[in-house]
Design a protein around this motif. Sequence first.
Motif, PDB file in Angstrom:
ATOM      1  N   TYR A   1       0.823  -1.215   0.000  1.00 25.94           N
ATOM      2  CA  TYR A   1       0.000   0.000   0.000  1.00 25.94           C
ATOM      3  C   TYR A   1       0.847   1.250   0.000  1.00 25.94           C
ATOM      4  O   TYR A   1       0.442   2.280  -0.532  1.00 25.94           O
ATOM      5  CB  TYR A   1      -1.060  -0.007   1.117  1.00 25.94           C
TER       6      TYR A   1
ATOM      7  N   MET B   1       1.588   1.983  -3.723  1.00 28.46           N
ATOM      8  CA  MET B   1       0.463   2.574  -4.447  1.00 28.46           C
ATOM      9  C   MET B   1       0.261   4.032  -4.020  1.00 28.46           C
ATOM     10  O   MET B   1      -0.105   4.869  -4.831  1.00 28.46           O
ATOM     11  CB  MET B   1      -0.820   1.790  -4.185  1.00 28.46           C
TER      12      MET B   1
ATOM     13  N   ARG C   1      -6.483  -1.664   0.798  1.00 29.62           N
ATOM     14  CA  ARG C   1      -5.099  -2.163   0.798  1.00 29.62           C
ATOM     15  C   ARG C   1      -4.386  -2.025   2.140  1.00 29.62           C
ATOM     16  O   ARG C   1      -3.607  -2.891   2.524  1.00 29.62           O
ATOM     17  CB  ARG C   1      -4.284  -1.433  -0.274  1.00 29.62           C
ATOM     18  N   SER C   2      -4.681  -0.946   2.865  1.00 30.57           N
ATOM     19  CA  SER C   2      -3.952  -0.739   4.125  1.00 30.57           C
ATOM     20  C   SER C   2      -4.333  -1.785   5.174  1.00 30.57           C
ATOM     21  O   SER C   2      -3.649  -1.931   6.180  1.00 30.57           O
ATOM     22  CB  SER C   2      -4.218   0.667   4.673  1.00 30.57           C
TER      23      SER C   2
END
Lengths: 461, 461
Positions: free
Chosen positions: B238, B241, B347-348
Amino acid sequence: MIDSKHLDTLAAIVGRENLYSDKAHLIAYSYDATRERFEADAVVFPRHEQDVSDILRYCNTHLINVVPRGAGSGFTGGALPSRGGIVLGFEKHMNKILEIDMQNMVAVVQPGVINKDLQRAVEAVGLFYPPDPASQEYSTIGGNVNENAGGMRAAKYGITKDYVMAIRAVRPNGDIIKAGKRTIKDVAGYNIAGILIASEGTLAVTTEVTLKLLSKPKMTKTAMGIFGSVKEAMEAVYKTMAGGVTPVAMEFLDNLTIRAVEQTFHKGLPVDAGAILVTDVDGNLEEDLNLQLSIIEKIFRENGCSEFKIARDAKEAADLWFARRNASPSLSVYGSKKLNEDVTVPRSALPELLERFYAIADKYQIKIPCFGHTGDGNVHTNVMVDGKDPEQVKIAYQAIEEVFQATIDLGGTLSGEHGIGLAKAPYMHMAFTPEEMALFQDIKRAFDPNNILNPFKMGLV
Amino acid sequence: MIDSKHLDTLAAIVGRENLYSDKAHLIAYSYDATRERFEADAVVFPRHEQDVSDILRYCNTHLINVVPRGAGSGFTGGALPSRGGIVLGFEKHMNKILEIDMQNMVAVVQPGVINKDLQRAVEAVGLFYPPDPASQEYSTIGGNVNENAGGMRAAKYGITKDYVMAIRAVRPNGDIIKAGKRTIKDVAGYNIAGILIASEGTLAVTTEVTLKLLSKPKMTKTAMGIFGSVKEAMEAVYKTMAGGVTPVAMEFLDNLTIRAVEQTFHKGLPVDAGAILVTDVDGNLEEDLNLQLSIIEKIFRENGCSEFKIARDAKEAADLWFARRNASPSLSVYGSKKLNEDVTVPRSALPELLERFYAIADKYQIKIPCFGHTGDGNVHTNVMVDGKDPEQVKIAYQAIEEVFQATIDLGGTLSGEHGIGLAKAPYMHMAFTPEEMALFQDIKRAFDPNNILNPFKMGLV
């Protein structure tokens, strides 16, 4: 007129200070950019989602119409209480950016947040919210989502729907619905967020929106091309997009628009040009921007571009954008009444579309200056007449109907970004079959069986 | 069982040669990737949209269930005729690429077109259709649209819904609907295409899809990072990204998966690594790819990456991808039964999600190897047990329920790409409120009041 006991009950839900029913406020909330006017019985400012739910449940039971309103900046009457009832306003309480999640590149906002405030907030932390409707300084995310707003950057970055990850909303019966998630993928259950986008406030009231953010590109460059004819410019547009480069924006002005801006602002614009294209490219590498610009210049020059200028700095870029940014108000040189549409076609149909528009103008002996977002096939078509001459106004509406027909014939849509609302409702039958209208009606009924939520918009009954 | 007179009428619509009711064919069309089996009364191959309309109108009148089927490659039973009736197949006739419109960068296809065939056809003319589900060699666009298929490239390029511009479809009553246009923007009427995407064939039968295409990026580079722990790898995902670079793919394998591939293929993989990340970047400029890779390497190394390899050519790239591409079949070393899910989280939340999964594995003393599309938060979770041991199978299903609960607790979804169908229907109540299920039901009823189209899927009744 709503019985005053209903207003008392609604005031008890939100607090007396959050319900306006005095004449001055009803007038203030009676209009939008269409200049049509309809007064509501009251304007109610929910404090939070539970208020929205309580209000809707009550209104649904008592068959009171409810019209959600963003900034009232719409061009088609979507936010107007055309059948009375109450207007819901979000600017008093439900106007917060709740979260900017840097890790997942997501913003969570209430419906009353102003588009540009969100853009500024996320850019301050290196992120980017691309949708930038011309109304960005005042229009709200709630309105943007319900109209599926576009903007200058749509050619590369798409429109509002491409950024909506999740919506919280309240159905007319008061049910609170969470649609979507803070995830890139989610295929569990029907895509409720997908149908709420562009529903013009007719299906549910948006109470929270989760938006995808991008990394802010490090640099942008601006260029302008001057073309001998509109046809050549329109061909350059779709050939550029198909040529392996995707500019952020590729906007155009036709000769009439160029002349109007020049007449108004005296900027030394090329008044004999057939069209101007203004384009932005962005990225993280100088070489990449230069590559994009070199491809654009090559395609432009192969298609009749006589002059191609690249801005060397922000001031020059602003100069190149000046004519486009000031196109709309300048057109008043052609008449006091403007019928301004936002038809959109597949890009390759742009040359023929413009040709047909000018033929319509010739036929009726009126002026139809055009400009707009050609990078995504969206043309702002302006039928200009003398508003004080009823015969001219009648002719203008005839011309508009032909503008729509030409658009539909070329595979286009009545609206690229403004929606249908009241203004385009009379033309829905041109674009949709009875079977398609029946499906819209069935969906409306599934969400709102009592037809209380922004009723009789979009050609629905 | 359907009365044979109905089959005669259906055969009269499509031609006798386009209706199969013999046992061999009914068996061939009775399964999908779930290994559940349900036989239809007949398999019918419409020749064109009008056939679809005639079939549906007849079946709607006579209350005959209709199940549209792509390639039958789904993981959740979406294409299975679980309540009998007829299966609609598109592979005999409605399997053509109708048009590749280079000027507007659009493809128009029938539902039976195979994903990879479309990819190849558009790449042959320099264009690009990004959605690439693992089933791309056999799954169809009709199935992809109805399941909203994802794939390896979703991290950068999104999923099927991001490419659907328009859908032609037939409602259960036979009405033919055109939803959307070959335009970037279209806000006239409800976003019907938006609700049809991911509707698992329960609302309407897709007869034609118009898909957005991109320019094919000129080059791709592959890199691999080896991490000490899954947690560090997930944090690297993450942070990458959010760090201003958007890789095409960022796929991961955990330690159990690495060991399974090594045990099966003996490739010299790092069997003590906590995780491997494999990533692709693409673009049109060498410098751009190098910049992206340098940012990725920096973030990887700051997050526990001990080794970072960049492939120098296509062969090395294939080597780096080998373990990921062969992950799924290798897992059989851990047991004969695999419960394979496709949960997806913001994502995190990936580091905590994986931690919870391994805690579930510890609790039940089973193995849950994980790999997948971490670039978009999608983890393929594989609960492995001995399929011949009923106690183990029972435990596996308990573990799966906890996998879903952990996912939902972390803001995730039951399904990132496989859909709900029959397989995940029992878990819908964990993810959706009764009010949300009621809305799904209302929408189903609006499209299909007689409940004939792929009925009783997605937890609907």
